[in-house]
Each structure stands twice: as structure tokens, then as C-alpha cells.
Motif scaffolding. Structure first.
Motif, PDB file in Angstrom:
ATOM      1  N   VAL A   1       0.818  -1.251  -0.180  1.00 30.69           N
ATOM      2  CA  VAL A   1       0.022   0.135   0.025  1.00 30.69           C
ATOM      3  C   VAL A   1       1.115   1.262  -0.036  1.00 30.69           C
ATOM      4  CG1 VAL A   1      -1.722   1.490   1.214  1.00 30.69           C
ATOM      5  CG2 VAL A   1      -1.843  -1.210   1.197  1.00 30.69           C
ATOM      6  N   GLU A   2       0.547   1.960  -1.104  1.00 32.27           N
ATOM      7  CA  GLU A   2       1.391   3.237  -0.917  1.00 32.27           C
ATOM      8  C   GLU A   2       0.499   4.483  -0.351  1.00 32.27           C
ATOM      9  OE1 GLU A   2       3.786   4.011  -4.847  1.00 32.27           O
ATOM     10  OE2 GLU A   2       2.572   2.373  -5.314  1.00 32.27           O
ATOM     11  N   VAL A   3       1.130   5.476   0.393  1.00 29.10           N
ATOM     12  CA  VAL A   3       0.423   6.472   0.985  1.00 29.10           C
ATOM     13  C   VAL A   3       1.102   7.697   0.630  1.00 29.10           C
ATOM     14  CG1 VAL A   3      -0.771   7.589   3.199  1.00 29.10           C
ATOM     15  CG2 VAL A   3      -0.597   5.103   2.706  1.00 29.10           C
ATOM     16  N   MET A   4       0.367   8.770   0.211  1.00 28.98           N
ATOM     17  CA  MET A   4       0.946  10.027   0.076  1.00 28.98           C
ATOM     18  C   MET A   4      -0.061  11.064   0.775  1.00 28.98           C
ATOM     19  SD  MET A   4       2.286  11.694  -3.625  1.00 28.98           S
ATOM     20  CE  MET A   4       0.732  11.521  -4.467  1.00 28.98           C
ATOM     21  N   LEU A   5       0.688  12.202   0.968  1.00 32.75           N
ATOM     22  CA  LEU A   5       0.002  13.516   1.376  1.00 32.75           C
ATOM     23  C   LEU A   5      -0.084  14.380   0.481  1.00 32.75           C
ATOM     24  CD1 LEU A   5       1.187  13.408   5.159  1.00 32.75           C
ATOM     25  CD2 LEU A   5      -0.681  12.203   3.981  1.00 32.75           C
ATOM     26  N   VAL A   6      -1.260  14.993   0.009  1.00 40.54           N
ATOM     27  CA  VAL A   6      -1.137  16.017  -1.017  1.00 40.54           C
ATOM     28  C   VAL A   6      -1.745  17.363  -0.582  1.00 40.54           C
ATOM     29  CG1 VAL A   6      -1.073  14.412  -2.957  1.00 40.54           C
ATOM     30  CG2 VAL A   6      -3.229  15.137  -1.987  1.00 40.54           C
ATOM     31  N   ASP A   7      -1.357  18.586  -1.075  1.00 42.61           N
ATOM     32  CA  ASP A   7      -2.198  19.897  -0.511  1.00 42.61           C
ATOM     33  C   ASP A   7      -3.229  20.004  -1.612  1.00 42.61           C
ATOM     34  OD1 ASP A   7      -1.110  20.833  -3.029  1.00 42.61           O
ATOM     35  OD2 ASP A   7       0.398  22.098  -2.020  1.00 42.61           O
ATOM     36  N   ASP A   8      -3.767  21.216  -1.434  1.00 43.34           N
ATOM     37  CA  ASP A   8      -5.322  21.331  -2.309  1.00 43.34           C
ATOM     38  C   ASP A   8      -4.886  21.344  -3.758  1.00 43.34           C
ATOM     39  OD1 ASP A   8      -6.801  21.508  -0.174  1.00 43.34           O
ATOM     40  OD2 ASP A   8      -6.904  23.675   0.238  1.00 43.34           O
ATOM     41  N   ALA A   9      -3.622  21.651  -4.186  1.00 41.81           N
ATOM     42  CA  ALA A   9      -3.158  21.736  -5.406  1.00 41.81           C
ATOM     43  C   ALA A   9      -2.653  20.374  -5.866  1.00 41.81           C
ATOM     44  CB  ALA A   9      -2.302  23.024  -5.705  1.00 41.81           C
ATOM     45  N   GLY A  10      -2.605  19.383  -5.273  1.00 44.20           N
ATOM     46  CA  GLY A  10      -2.308  18.100  -5.425  1.00 44.20           C
ATOM     47  C   GLY A  10      -0.963  18.067  -5.461  1.00 44.20           C
ATOM     48  N   ARG A  11      -0.421  18.807  -5.114  1.00 43.25           N
ATOM     49  CA  ARG A  11       1.287  18.710  -4.701  1.00 43.25           C
ATOM     50  C   ARG A  11       1.511  17.751  -3.733  1.00 43.25           C
ATOM     51  NH1 ARG A  11       0.812  24.664  -5.654  1.00 43.25           N
ATOM     52  NH2 ARG A  11       0.593  24.816  -3.469  1.00 43.25           N
ATOM     53  N   ASP A  12       2.789  16.819  -3.825  1.00 40.82           N
ATOM     54  CA  ASP A  12       3.022  16.070  -2.659  1.00 40.82           C
ATOM     55  C   ASP A  12       3.707  16.892  -1.614  1.00 40.82           C
ATOM     56  OD1 ASP A  12       4.245  14.035  -1.106  1.00 40.82           O
ATOM     57  OD2 ASP A  12       5.401  13.111  -2.756  1.00 40.82           O
ATOM     58  N   VAL A  13       3.151  16.505  -0.496  1.00 37.93           N
ATOM     59  CA  VAL A  13       3.909  17.294   0.755  1.00 37.93           C
ATOM     60  C   VAL A  13       4.096  16.205   2.074  1.00 37.93           C
ATOM     61  CG1 VAL A  13       2.542  19.531   0.459  1.00 37.93           C
ATOM     62  CG2 VAL A  13       1.303  17.619   1.817  1.00 37.93           C
ATOM     63  N   THR A  14       4.331  14.948   1.433  1.00 44.01           N
ATOM     64  CA  THR A  14       4.463  13.790   2.333  1.00 44.01           C
ATOM     65  C   THR A  14       5.468  14.194   3.438  1.00 44.01           C
ATOM     66  OG1 THR A  14       3.691  12.222   0.552  1.00 44.01           O
ATOM     67  CG2 THR A  14       4.729  11.226   2.422  1.00 44.01           C
ATOM     68  N   HIS A  15       6.503  14.430   3.098  1.00 43.22           N
ATOM     69  CA  HIS A  15       7.752  14.662   4.118  1.00 43.22           C
ATOM     70  C   HIS A  15       7.606  16.115   4.589  1.00 43.22           C
ATOM     71  CE1 HIS A  15       9.335  10.793   2.124  1.00 43.22           C
ATOM     72  NE2 HIS A  15       9.087  11.240   0.849  1.00 43.22           N
ATOM     73  N   GLY A  16       7.210  16.032   5.869  1.00 42.77           N
ATOM     74  CA  GLY A  16       7.132  17.092   6.794  1.00 42.77           C
ATOM     75  C   GLY A  16       6.136  18.093   6.627  1.00 42.77           C
ATOM     76  N   GLY A  17       4.922  17.572   5.673  1.00 44.48           N
ATOM     77  CA  GLY A  17       3.774  18.506   5.649  1.00 44.48           C
ATOM     78  C   GLY A  17       2.748  17.824   6.222  1.00 44.48           C
ATOM     79  N   THR A  18       1.700  18.698   6.079  1.00 46.04           N
ATOM     80  CA  THR A  18       0.217  18.008   6.201  1.00 46.04           C
ATOM     81  C   THR A  18      -0.803  18.278   4.978  1.00 46.04           C
ATOM     82  OG1 THR A  18       0.404  18.680   8.732  1.00 46.04           O
ATOM     83  CG2 THR A  18      -1.926  18.265   7.750  1.00 46.04           C
ATOM     84  N   GLY A  19      -1.271  17.025   4.816  1.00 42.15           N
ATOM     85  CA  GLY A  19      -2.263  17.259   3.803  1.00 42.15           C
ATOM     86  C   GLY A  19      -3.046  16.061   3.665  1.00 42.15           C
ATOM     87  N   GLU A  20      -4.010  16.028   2.580  1.00 50.07           N
ATOM     88  CA  GLU A  20      -4.824  14.947   2.306  1.00 50.07           C
ATOM     89  C   GLU A  20      -4.330  13.535   2.246  1.00 50.07           C
ATOM     90  OE1 GLU A  20      -8.960  13.638   0.111  1.00 50.07           O
ATOM     91  OE2 GLU A  20      -7.710  15.383  -0.963  1.00 50.07           O
ATOM     92  N   ILE A  21      -4.795  12.671   2.635  1.00 49.65           N
ATOM     93  CA  ILE A  21      -4.202  11.337   2.698  1.00 49.65           C
ATOM     94  C   ILE A  21      -4.752  10.705   1.408  1.00 49.65           C
ATOM     95  CG2 ILE A  21      -4.179   8.861   3.670  1.00 49.65           C
ATOM     96  CD1 ILE A  21      -4.646  10.225   6.477  1.00 49.65           C
ATOM     97  N   VAL A  22      -3.813  10.303   0.448  1.00 46.47           N
ATOM     98  CA  VAL A  22      -4.451   9.635  -0.623  1.00 46.47           C
ATOM     99  C   VAL A  22      -3.522   8.191  -0.644  1.00 46.47           C
ATOM    100  CG1 VAL A  22      -4.864  11.982  -2.022  1.00 46.47           C
ATOM    101  CG2 VAL A  22      -2.468  10.853  -2.299  1.00 46.47           C
ATOM    102  N   TYR A  23      -4.235   7.321  -1.333  1.00 52.32           N
ATOM    103  CA  TYR A  23      -3.375   6.066  -1.382  1.00 52.32           C
ATOM    104  C   TYR A  23      -3.815   5.243  -2.569  1.00 52.32           C
ATOM    105  CZ  TYR A  23      -7.764   4.301   1.011  1.00 52.32           C
ATOM    106  OH  TYR A  23      -9.193   4.246   1.182  1.00 52.32           O
ATOM    107  N   ARG A  24      -2.857   4.097  -2.605  1.00 54.06           N
ATOM    108  CA  ARG A  24      -3.377   2.999  -3.628  1.00 54.06           C
ATOM    109  C   ARG A  24      -2.467   1.723  -3.076  1.00 54.06           C
ATOM    110  NH1 ARG A  24       0.603   5.871  -8.486  1.00 54.06           N
ATOM    111  NH2 ARG A  24       2.613   5.315  -7.591  1.00 54.06           N
ATOM    112  N   GLY A  25      -3.265   0.613  -3.948  1.00 55.22           N
ATOM    113  CA  GLY A  25      -2.623  -0.862  -3.231  1.00 55.22           C
ATOM    114  C   GLY A  25      -3.479  -1.675  -3.850  1.00 55.22           C
TER     115      GLY A  25
END
Length: 517
Positions: A343-367
Motif C-alpha cells: 500500500v502506497e500512501v502520500m499526502l497532497v495539498d489542495d493543489a495536488g502537490r506532494d507534501v508527504t515529507h514534513g507536511g500536512t495534507g490529504e491522505i491519498v493511497y493505492r494498493g
């Protein structure tokens, strides 16, 4: 990727563990061989009534062995099991059944009056089968089974089939039917079985409703390894305690509020929980004090799962053992764990930019254990699946060690007693009243249920509605657990610059006024 699926698993268990217990409920039980035989007979009976592969078969029932037999019949043949929340109102039930258009429905007699209220509005259903003493327009379940004893269906499922339709809580209004495939559900069962270390010697206890993907997923994990799955009709803390002791239950699945009710029950102090080696909980975070007491009672047995009907994301296995440890260890108790393998998990901001490392954002995932889309709703499917990632609607962050934390809900959802309640759906019901001008619904903290549903209402000029009238009005359109438990009347709702209701300020005000009631 596995090449097995649940139709094959039922056959495999009957070959390899024929006399082993498959399901236990009350004083009744089925071996794996008997489960296969009854599921095949039921599937053959449905075929004789014209049910074809990919036809929907609805289930309106509390937990019982027959529920699992219907599921087995669908898993063997490629019928789609459409599970229905038995707590729905007639209005909600009508909407859901018209959406999935089942060819057959199995139900308990206690829901007869509910079905009769909407039966004329359900033209797709040609087969009505009642598990117990039902109306004269429904076939008795055991008569159907007896007539088909020894028969086998003339069709078989495949790993590519749709297996289940399970409806969400409708975070943006009308609940949506999640299309769950046989391949993906098998993958989810493997994940749970691996995480919980399930073997054929285990005894699982299911007390949460089987129409939920959580209970069905855990029971499927037991089936995957040929374990015995014990089923209770519904949750009762005393019955849970007695069953764990008497049946030497090794694995259980509970919501946090259920854990609290067990911990606080008088029987718990002297009960023998030594057989329990894993308790999986989900739906919401466990309050720190409840978790501390639970660890004292059960020991370090807790696993927390984070996911949705649409997919499973992460689990926190056996990190729940130091509620009085370092600040980091105590903070980690609030995590929902690390992503499952695959399962891959990434955090993105409202513009869809990756903020996984050190940021806060919407949880998106695939698996490999994801849903396939929403039934009859391509627009919602495209909105959820974007650029190959499923957007969860939850806001999260990772710590330095890769543990995921839920910061907020992007979706306007309330979690009460393990059930998800969409604020939008309650607001729609409130606004059906001609004397209600505006309404906003929020969750407020509650010591037992985690959150309860609270309505903030603006009445039309001259209206004189009271709290009781508002709540009774909601009963007409909503399941009981969704209706407000409290109503506050205001002259105007606070608004943001974009015109939307400022729910943050509402939560801050009413959480402070009614906190942990």
C-alpha cells in the motif's frame, strides 16, 4: 498477487479441514464441509429462481449463520452480495435498494413491516426469502434449503468478479455503493490474516454488524486461514466476556466504544481473557484513558486499523503497550500506524502537490485491496480516483519514523459509536422541515460514543419548533443512530468569506459547552 479467491477458499477449506468448525452462532455450528454443502445448495436454489451471475442479492439481517451462507452462495457463483444496514429508515432503505436493484433479498421477519412499507417500490426483486417465520409473500429459508439439498450450482465465480456492494455513509449526501471485487477482498483478507497472525487453530469473535466492511473483512481473514469464526447477533459486553471465556476466543474485532463498555463491565474484573492474543479495533481512535485501562485488562494485544469501505491503508500492530511511556511512545498511541505492505500512501495539498515529507495534507493511497468504483455513479468515482490515487478525505501527517496521524477530516463526517454519520445527510433531513431555514450538523465529544450528532438550526420567522420535534422529524428520514441527540437554535449560522458555514467555530463552541457529556 494471489491466484485464490473466496469461491475457491470455501472449497479448499472443505477439502483440507472438512470437520473443522467454520462458523458458530449461539448453540449452532457448521463445519467447513457443511458450510460448502449448504452454500452450494442455496446457490443452486437461487439459480433455479432465475438469479444469474452479477445479479445482486440483498441481505437485510442482523448477524447469523444464515447470513454467511448467503455470502458463501454469492462467493461460489458470482452473484453480488449487496449488504444492507438493518438500522436504516424506510426512506433510506428504499433509496439504497432501488440503487442496487437486487433480484433477490434475504431478510429477518423483524424487518417485515419495514419492507412492506416500500415493497411496491422495488420492482427488481422477484425472490423474497425470510430467515425465520415471515409473511406469506416470502419463502421460508429452510424450506428453500431443504428442497435444494445436495444440489450444486451450474455457474462458478472467478477472481475477476464483483463480489460485494457495500454502501458508504454518504459523506457528500446520498450513500454510495462501493464495488468490491473478489481479487481485492481476498487481498484484504490476506493482509488482515498476516497482520493478526491467524492460523486454522484460531477462534475469531465477530460482534460488529456483518453489513460493515470491517466485520466482513475480519471474518474473511478467518476464512482465509480456515479458522473458526464465532458470530454474535449484536454486541453485548456481558455476552462478549462470557463467549471469550467459554469458547477460548483468540482474536476479536471491536470499535473503541465497545472496548470501553467491556472494560467498565462488572464481569471484566474477574474474567479470564488469557486466550485473547489480538483485538483489532477501527472506526476511530481509542481515548488514551480507555486504552490504558484496556491494556491493564487485556495486555498488549491491540491492533488499530485505518481504512475506509473503499480500501485499507494501515495498521498499528503491537505498538500499544506503553501508555505511560515516553512522550514519543504516548504520542504514537494516537497514530493509525504504518502503511501495509503493498500500500502506497502520500499526502497532497489542495493543489495536488506532494507534501508527504514534513507536511500536512490529504491522505491519498493505492494498493491491491481497493474498491473498483461507485455503483451507478461514475462522477463520484472519477472524483475519488484521481491520477491513480484514491483520495480519502482525511487530513494527515507522518512522523519521522513513518507513522501516520489523522489531523482532521476533510470530509464532514461524524463517528459515533463506531458508525459513520455524514453531516450533509442529517442536514438534508433537517431542511425537509418547512419551518427550518438553515441547519448545520457537527459532532461533539462524548465520553461513551466518542462523538454524538448535534444540530444547530435557524428557524423561519414565526416558527416555534422545539428540540423534540426536530429530532422526531429526523426519524422519518434517518436511521436512529444518525438523528441529532441535541439541537441548538440560533438566529444565524456563522459563515466564512466564501459563504460556507464556519463549522470550525461551531465545533469549538459546542464542544466546549457539551464536551464529553
Amino acid at each position: 498477487m494471489t491466484d485464490s479467491w473466496f469461491g475457491e477458499i470455501i472449497h479448499r477449506n472443505a477439502r483440507q479441514n472438512a470437520d473443522g468448525l467454520a462458523f458458530v452462532e449461539g448453540g449452532r455450528s457448521l463445519t467447513h464441509a457443511a458450510y460448502l454443502a449448504r452454500a452450494e445448495a442455496l446457490a443452486a436454489a437461487l439459480r433455479a429462481r432465475g438469479i444469474a451471475r452479477m445479479d445482486r442479492v440483498a441481505l437485510l439481517s442482523m448477524n447469523r449463520i444464515e447470513y454467511m451462507e448467503v455470502c458463501g452462495a454469492c462467493e461460489l457463483t458470482g452473484f453480488i452480495a449487496a449488504t444492507v444496514n438493518f438500522r436504516l429508515s424506510a426512506h433510506e432503505l428504499r433509496v439504497q435498494l432501488r440503487d442496487c436493484a437486487p433480484a433477490a433479498i434475504f431478510f429477518e421477519s423483524s424487518y417485515t413491516s419495514l419492507i412492506e412499507e416500500i415493497r411496491a417500490d422495488l420492482p427488481s426483486i422477484g425472490t423474497w426469502i425470510c430467515f425465520d417465520d415471515g409473511p406469506d409473500w416470502a419463502e421460508p429459508y429452510e424450506e428453500v434449503m431443504s428442497a435444494a439439498a445436495g444440489q450444486v450450482p451450474d455457474v462458478a465465480s472467478t477472481i475477476e468478479d464483483i463480489a460485494y456492494l457495500v454502501y458508504t455513509s454518504g459523506s457528500t449526501g446520498r450513500p454510495k455503493g462501493c464495488i468490491l471485487g473478489s481479487r481485492e477482498l481476498t487481498r484484504k483478507a490476506e493482509q488482515h490474516a498476516s497482520d493478526l497472525g491467524i492460523t486454522s487453530d484460531d477462534r475469531l469473535l465477530i460482534v460488529m454488524p456483518l453489513f460493515h466492511v470491517g466485520a466482513r473483512g475480519v471474518s474473511s481473514a478467518g476464512q482465509w486461514r480456515g479458522a473458526a469464526v464465532h458470530i454474535q447477533r449484536s454486541f453485548d459486553p456481558a455476552a462478549f466476556i462470557r463467549t471469550v471465556e467459554a469458547e477460548r476466543i483468540s482474536i476479536a474485532h471491536l470499535a473503541p466504544t465497545m472496548v470501553q463498555m467491556v472494560v467498565e463491565h462488572p464481569l471484566a474484573a474477574t474474567a479470564d481473557f488469557s486466550s485473547l492474543r489480538a483485538i483489532l479495533y477501527s472506526a476511530a481512535a481509542m481515548p488514551g484513558e480507555v486504552l490504558r485501562k484496556a491494556l491493564e485488562l487485556f495486555g498488549p494485544v491491540f491492533h488499530q486499523a485505518y481504512g475506509q469501505t473503499e480500501g485499507i491503508v494501515s495498521c498499528l500492530p503491537r505498538h500499544h503497550h506503553k501508555p505511560n511511556g515516553s512522550e514519543q511512545e504516548k504520542a504514537r498511541l494516537l497514530s493509525v500506524g504504518q502503511p501495509y505492505p503493498g500500500v502506497e500512501v502520500m499526502l497532497v495539498d489542495d493543489a495536488g502537490r506532494d507534501v508527504t515529507h514534513g507536511g500536512t495534507g490529504e491522505i491519498v493511497y493505492r494498493g491491491g485491496a481497493m474498491f473498483r468504483g461507485y455503483w451507478n455513479d461514475s462522477v463520484a468515482t472519477l472524483a475519488a480516483w484521481r491520477d491513480g490515487w484514491l483520495h480519502s478525505g482525511d487530513i494527515g501527517r507522518f512522523d519521522a519514523d513513518g507513522f501516520l496521524y489523522i489531523v482532521d477530516r476533510k470530509k464532514d463526517m461524524i463517528v459515533t459509536g463506531g458508525e459513520n454519520v455524514a453531516s450533509r445527510e442529517v442536514e438534508d433531513a433537517l431542511l425537509r422541515h418547512p419551518q427550518v431555514a438553515e441547519a448545520a450538523v457537527i459532532g461533539v465529544p462524548h465520553s461513551k460514543w466518542g462523538e454524538t450528532v448535534h444540530a444547530v438550526v435557524v428557524l423561519r420567522d414565526g416558527a416555534t419548533l422545539g428540540e423534540t420535534e426536530i429530532i422526531e422529524h429526523c426519524r422519518l428520514f434517518l436511521a436512529s443512530f444518525k438523528k441529532p441527540t441535541g439541537v441548538s437554535f440560533v438566529e444565524a449560522l456563522p459563515k466564512l468569506a466564501n459563504g460556507k458555514v464556519d463549522k470550525l467555530s461551531l465545533r469549538q463552541r459546542w464542544s466546549a459547552e457539551g464536551s464529553m457529556a
